[in-house]
Design a protein around this motif. Sequence first.
Motif, PDB file in Angstrom:
ATOM      1  N   MET A   1       0.838  -1.202   0.000  1.00  0.00           N
ATOM      2  CA  MET A   1       0.000   0.000   0.000  1.00  0.00           C
ATOM      3  C   MET A   1       0.869   1.248   0.000  1.00  0.00           C
ATOM      4  O   MET A   1       2.020   1.222   0.444  1.00  0.00           O
ATOM      5  CB  MET A   1      -0.904   0.027   1.235  1.00  0.00           C
ATOM      6  CG  MET A   1      -2.100  -0.870   1.171  1.00  0.00           C
ATOM      7  SD  MET A   1      -3.227  -0.547   2.542  1.00  0.00           S
ATOM      8  CE  MET A   1      -4.629  -1.528   2.032  1.00  0.00           C
ATOM      9  N   TRP A   2       0.287   2.328  -0.482  1.00  0.00           N
ATOM     10  CA  TRP A   2       0.897   3.651  -0.412  1.00  0.00           C
ATOM     11  C   TRP A   2       0.635   4.163   0.996  1.00  0.00           C
ATOM     12  O   TRP A   2      -0.485   4.494   1.364  1.00  0.00           O
ATOM     13  CB  TRP A   2       0.232   4.543  -1.452  1.00  0.00           C
ATOM     14  CG  TRP A   2       0.889   5.855  -1.721  1.00  0.00           C
ATOM     15  CD1 TRP A   2       1.579   6.635  -0.846  1.00  0.00           C
ATOM     16  CD2 TRP A   2       0.908   6.549  -2.971  1.00  0.00           C
ATOM     17  NE1 TRP A   2       2.017   7.775  -1.462  1.00  0.00           N
ATOM     18  CE2 TRP A   2       1.622   7.752  -2.766  1.00  0.00           C
ATOM     19  CE3 TRP A   2       0.374   6.283  -4.235  1.00  0.00           C
ATOM     20  CZ2 TRP A   2       1.821   8.685  -3.783  1.00  0.00           C
ATOM     21  CZ3 TRP A   2       0.578   7.211  -5.240  1.00  0.00           C
ATOM     22  CH2 TRP A   2       1.291   8.396  -5.021  1.00  0.00           C
ATOM     23  N   ALA A   3       1.673   4.217   1.821  1.00  0.00           N
ATOM     24  CA  ALA A   3       1.485   4.514   3.240  1.00  0.00           C
ATOM     25  C   ALA A   3       1.483   6.008   3.550  1.00  0.00           C
ATOM     26  O   ALA A   3       0.900   6.436   4.553  1.00  0.00           O
ATOM     27  CB  ALA A   3       2.585   3.836   4.056  1.00  0.00           C
ATOM     28  N   GLY A   4       2.139   6.794   2.722  1.00  0.00           N
ATOM     29  CA  GLY A   4       2.207   8.224   2.980  1.00  0.00           C
ATOM     30  C   GLY A   4       3.269   8.865   2.123  1.00  0.00           C
ATOM     31  O   GLY A   4       3.833   8.242   1.207  1.00  0.00           O
ATOM     32  N   GLY A   5       3.551  10.128   2.409  1.00  0.00           N
ATOM     33  CA  GLY A   5       4.560  10.807   1.626  1.00  0.00           C
ATOM     34  C   GLY A   5       4.771  12.234   2.075  1.00  0.00           C
ATOM     35  O   GLY A   5       4.040  12.764   2.936  1.00  0.00           O
ATOM     36  N   ARG A   6       5.779  12.843   1.485  1.00  0.00           N
ATOM     37  CA  ARG A   6       6.133  14.234   1.747  1.00  0.00           C
ATOM     38  C   ARG A   6       6.435  14.899   0.414  1.00  0.00           C
ATOM     39  O   ARG A   6       7.150  14.311  -0.414  1.00  0.00           O
ATOM     40  CB  ARG A   6       7.362  14.318   2.668  1.00  0.00           C
ATOM     41  CG  ARG A   6       7.084  13.746   4.053  1.00  0.00           C
ATOM     42  CD  ARG A   6       8.326  13.213   4.715  1.00  0.00           C
ATOM     43  NE  ARG A   6       8.953  12.132   3.958  1.00  0.00           N
ATOM     44  CZ  ARG A   6       8.488  10.883   3.900  1.00  0.00           C
ATOM     45  NH1 ARG A   6       7.389  10.547   4.562  1.00  0.00           N
ATOM     46  NH2 ARG A   6       9.118   9.946   3.186  1.00  0.00           N
ATOM     47  N   LEU A   7       5.904  16.102   0.219  1.00  0.00           N
ATOM     48  CA  LEU A   7       6.076  16.786  -1.055  1.00  0.00           C
ATOM     49  C   LEU A   7       6.446  18.242  -0.827  1.00  0.00           C
ATOM     50  O   LEU A   7       5.976  18.871   0.132  1.00  0.00           O
ATOM     51  CB  LEU A   7       4.788  16.733  -1.893  1.00  0.00           C
ATOM     52  CG  LEU A   7       4.282  15.323  -2.235  1.00  0.00           C
ATOM     53  CD1 LEU A   7       3.152  14.949  -1.296  1.00  0.00           C
ATOM     54  CD2 LEU A   7       3.811  15.249  -3.681  1.00  0.00           C
ATOM     55  N   TRP A   8       7.289  18.743  -1.741  1.00  0.00           N
ATOM     56  CA  TRP A   8       7.683  20.148  -1.734  1.00  0.00           C
ATOM     57  C   TRP A   8       7.377  20.713  -3.114  1.00  0.00           C
ATOM     58  O   TRP A   8       7.797  20.144  -4.136  1.00  0.00           O
ATOM     59  CB  TRP A   8       9.172  20.273  -1.420  1.00  0.00           C
ATOM     60  CG  TRP A   8       9.506  19.797  -0.042  1.00  0.00           C
ATOM     61  CD1 TRP A   8       9.587  20.551   1.092  1.00  0.00           C
ATOM     62  CD2 TRP A   8       9.799  18.451   0.358  1.00  0.00           C
ATOM     63  NE1 TRP A   8       9.903  19.758   2.170  1.00  0.00           N
ATOM     64  CE2 TRP A   8      10.042  18.459   1.755  1.00  0.00           C
ATOM     65  CE3 TRP A   8       9.871  17.233  -0.330  1.00  0.00           C
ATOM     66  CZ2 TRP A   8      10.357  17.318   2.463  1.00  0.00           C
ATOM     67  CZ3 TRP A   8      10.182  16.081   0.382  1.00  0.00           C
ATOM     68  CH2 TRP A   8      10.428  16.125   1.758  1.00  0.00           C
TER      69      TRP A   8
ATOM     70  N   GLU B   1       8.692  12.442  -1.743  1.00  0.00           N
ATOM     71  CA  GLU B   1       9.142  11.193  -1.137  1.00  0.00           C
ATOM     72  C   GLU B   1       7.909  10.331  -0.896  1.00  0.00           C
ATOM     73  O   GLU B   1       6.964  10.756  -0.212  1.00  0.00           O
ATOM     74  CB  GLU B   1       9.893  11.450   0.170  1.00  0.00           C
ATOM     75  CG  GLU B   1      11.217  12.164  -0.039  1.00  0.00           C
ATOM     76  CD  GLU B   1      11.964  12.421   1.255  1.00  0.00           C
ATOM     77  OE1 GLU B   1      11.443  12.044   2.332  1.00  0.00           O
ATOM     78  OE2 GLU B   1      13.061  13.006   1.198  1.00  0.00           O
ATOM     79  N   HIS B   2       7.920   9.148  -1.455  1.00  0.00           N
ATOM     80  CA  HIS B   2       6.762   8.250  -1.493  1.00  0.00           C
ATOM     81  C   HIS B   2       7.077   7.013  -0.654  1.00  0.00           C
ATOM     82  O   HIS B   2       8.063   6.315  -0.909  1.00  0.00           O
ATOM     83  CB  HIS B   2       6.505   7.909  -2.970  1.00  0.00           C
ATOM     84  CG  HIS B   2       5.546   6.804  -3.227  1.00  0.00           C
ATOM     85  ND1 HIS B   2       5.463   6.173  -4.448  1.00  0.00           N
ATOM     86  CD2 HIS B   2       4.615   6.198  -2.450  1.00  0.00           C
ATOM     87  CE1 HIS B   2       4.546   5.234  -4.415  1.00  0.00           C
ATOM     88  NE2 HIS B   2       4.024   5.218  -3.209  1.00  0.00           N
ATOM     89  N   ASP B   3       6.261   6.763   0.368  1.00  0.00           N
ATOM     90  CA  ASP B   3       6.462   5.625   1.269  1.00  0.00           C
ATOM     91  C   ASP B   3       5.546   4.470   0.866  1.00  0.00           C
ATOM     92  O   ASP B   3       4.318   4.637   0.818  1.00  0.00           O
ATOM     93  CB  ASP B   3       6.155   6.021   2.717  1.00  0.00           C
ATOM     94  CG  ASP B   3       7.057   7.133   3.225  1.00  0.00           C
ATOM     95  OD1 ASP B   3       8.217   7.194   2.781  1.00  0.00           O
ATOM     96  OD2 ASP B   3       6.597   7.940   4.050  1.00  0.00           O
ATOM     97  N   ILE B   4       6.150   3.309   0.617  1.00  0.00           N
ATOM     98  CA  ILE B   4       5.394   2.096   0.283  1.00  0.00           C
ATOM     99  C   ILE B   4       5.599   1.096   1.415  1.00  0.00           C
ATOM    100  O   ILE B   4       6.735   0.888   1.861  1.00  0.00           O
ATOM    101  CB  ILE B   4       5.886   1.481  -1.035  1.00  0.00           C
ATOM    102  CG1 ILE B   4       5.907   2.531  -2.158  1.00  0.00           C
ATOM    103  CG2 ILE B   4       5.017   0.289  -1.441  1.00  0.00           C
ATOM    104  CD1 ILE B   4       6.656   2.080  -3.399  1.00  0.00           C
ATOM    105  N   VAL B   5       4.514   0.480   1.876  1.00  0.00           N
ATOM    106  CA  VAL B   5       4.620  -0.543   2.908  1.00  0.00           C
ATOM    107  C   VAL B   5       4.163  -1.880   2.330  1.00  0.00           C
ATOM    108  O   VAL B   5       3.179  -1.943   1.583  1.00  0.00           O
ATOM    109  CB  VAL B   5       3.807  -0.180   4.168  1.00  0.00           C
ATOM    110  CG1 VAL B   5       2.323  -0.043   3.878  1.00  0.00           C
ATOM    111  CG2 VAL B   5       4.028  -1.212   5.270  1.00  0.00           C
ATOM    112  N   TYR B   6       4.909  -2.933   2.648  1.00  0.00           N
ATOM    113  CA  TYR B   6       4.578  -4.304   2.256  1.00  0.00           C
ATOM    114  C   TYR B   6       4.325  -5.096   3.535  1.00  0.00           C
ATOM    115  O   TYR B   6       5.039  -4.934   4.525  1.00  0.00           O
ATOM    116  CB  TYR B   6       5.732  -4.954   1.501  1.00  0.00           C
ATOM    117  CG  TYR B   6       6.141  -4.276   0.209  1.00  0.00           C
ATOM    118  CD1 TYR B   6       5.802  -4.821  -1.020  1.00  0.00           C
ATOM    119  CD2 TYR B   6       6.894  -3.101   0.229  1.00  0.00           C
ATOM    120  CE1 TYR B   6       6.203  -4.217  -2.211  1.00  0.00           C
ATOM    121  CE2 TYR B   6       7.293  -2.492  -0.952  1.00  0.00           C
ATOM    122  CZ  TYR B   6       6.936  -3.055  -2.171  1.00  0.00           C
ATOM    123  OH  TYR B   6       7.332  -2.448  -3.335  1.00  0.00           O
TER     124      TYR B   6
END
Length: 282
Positions: free
Chosen positions: A84-91, A141-146
Motif C-alpha cells: 500500500m501507499w502509506a504516505g509521503g512528503r512533497l515540496w 518522497e513516497h512511502d510504500i509498505v509491504y
Amino acid sequence: MDVVKLKEWIGRTTESHDEITAYPVKALAATLDYENPVTVRGTAIAPLWHWLYFLPLHRQSELGADGHASRGGFLPPVPLPRRMWAGGRLWFHQPLRVGDAVSKVSRILDVSAKTGRTGSLAFVTVEHKYSGPDGLAVTEEHDIVYRENASPNAPAPEPVPAPTDEEWVQEVATDPVLLFRFSALTFNGHRIHYDKQYVTAVEHYPDLIVHGPLQAMLLMELVRNNLPDAVVRSFSFRGVRPTFVPQRIYVCGKRSADGKSVELWIRHEDGALAMSASAELN
C-alpha cells in the motif's frame, strides 16, 4: 526476507517523460464533482494533480495476481503479498502547467524491514523529482509498505480517535464508482480498489479500500477550497487506518494560530482517525 539483498536496490534510478495535458485535469474535476475547469495552455495544475501523469504502463502479461506489476525491476522484489501507499512528503517549488513537457527522475532512497503486530513488514521510500521547462517543480518522497496476508480472524487494531476541533469539514460518501473512476484516472490496476471478491477472499479485508492518494487529494482540495489565494509550499500525509467502502468520511482541517500552516485529517464515521496530514503555506 533477505533485507541485505533488498538494500542493494537503494540508489537505483529511473527517468521518464510526460506532457501535462488537459484531459486528466477535466476528468479528475468531474470525479471530484467540480465544474469543468479552465485548462488552456499555460494553466497551472493544482498541487498533487501531477499524480495524474507518468502513469505505469506495464503490459498485461507483466502484472502480478494483485494487479500491480510483478516484483523486481526498479522497485525491490519484496516477498510480501500486500502493499500500500502509506504516505509521503512533497515540496512544491513552482507549478506545472498545461502544455508543459515534464521529466521525472525516481530514486530508491531506503529499504527497511521490521516485525509488527501482524507479522513481517517492509518499507520502501522512493524519491521523485519532477522538472518542467523552468526547472525543478516538485520533489516527492513516497512511502510504500509491504506486509503479510492477514488472517481472516485477526482482530483489527485499536482505532486512534480523530480530532474534533476542525475549522472546516467536508463529508464525502465513498462508493465503488468513485474508486473505479480514480483507479482509471491513475491507471491503477491494484485489485483492492475495485475487485470485492479478491479483496475479501484473498487479502481478507472487509470491503474495497479507498485509495490513499485519493484521500490525500481530498485533504489538499480542502485547503484549496477554503484558502483559494494561499500557496502551498509543502505537504505531508500518513495513512493511519484503512477506509473501506461504503464508509462516509469527514475531511477536516484547521489553520495554525499564525496562519502559516494547516493541520489536516480524515475522520471515519465512528470517530477513528484514517489519515493525518499537514500543509505549509507561503
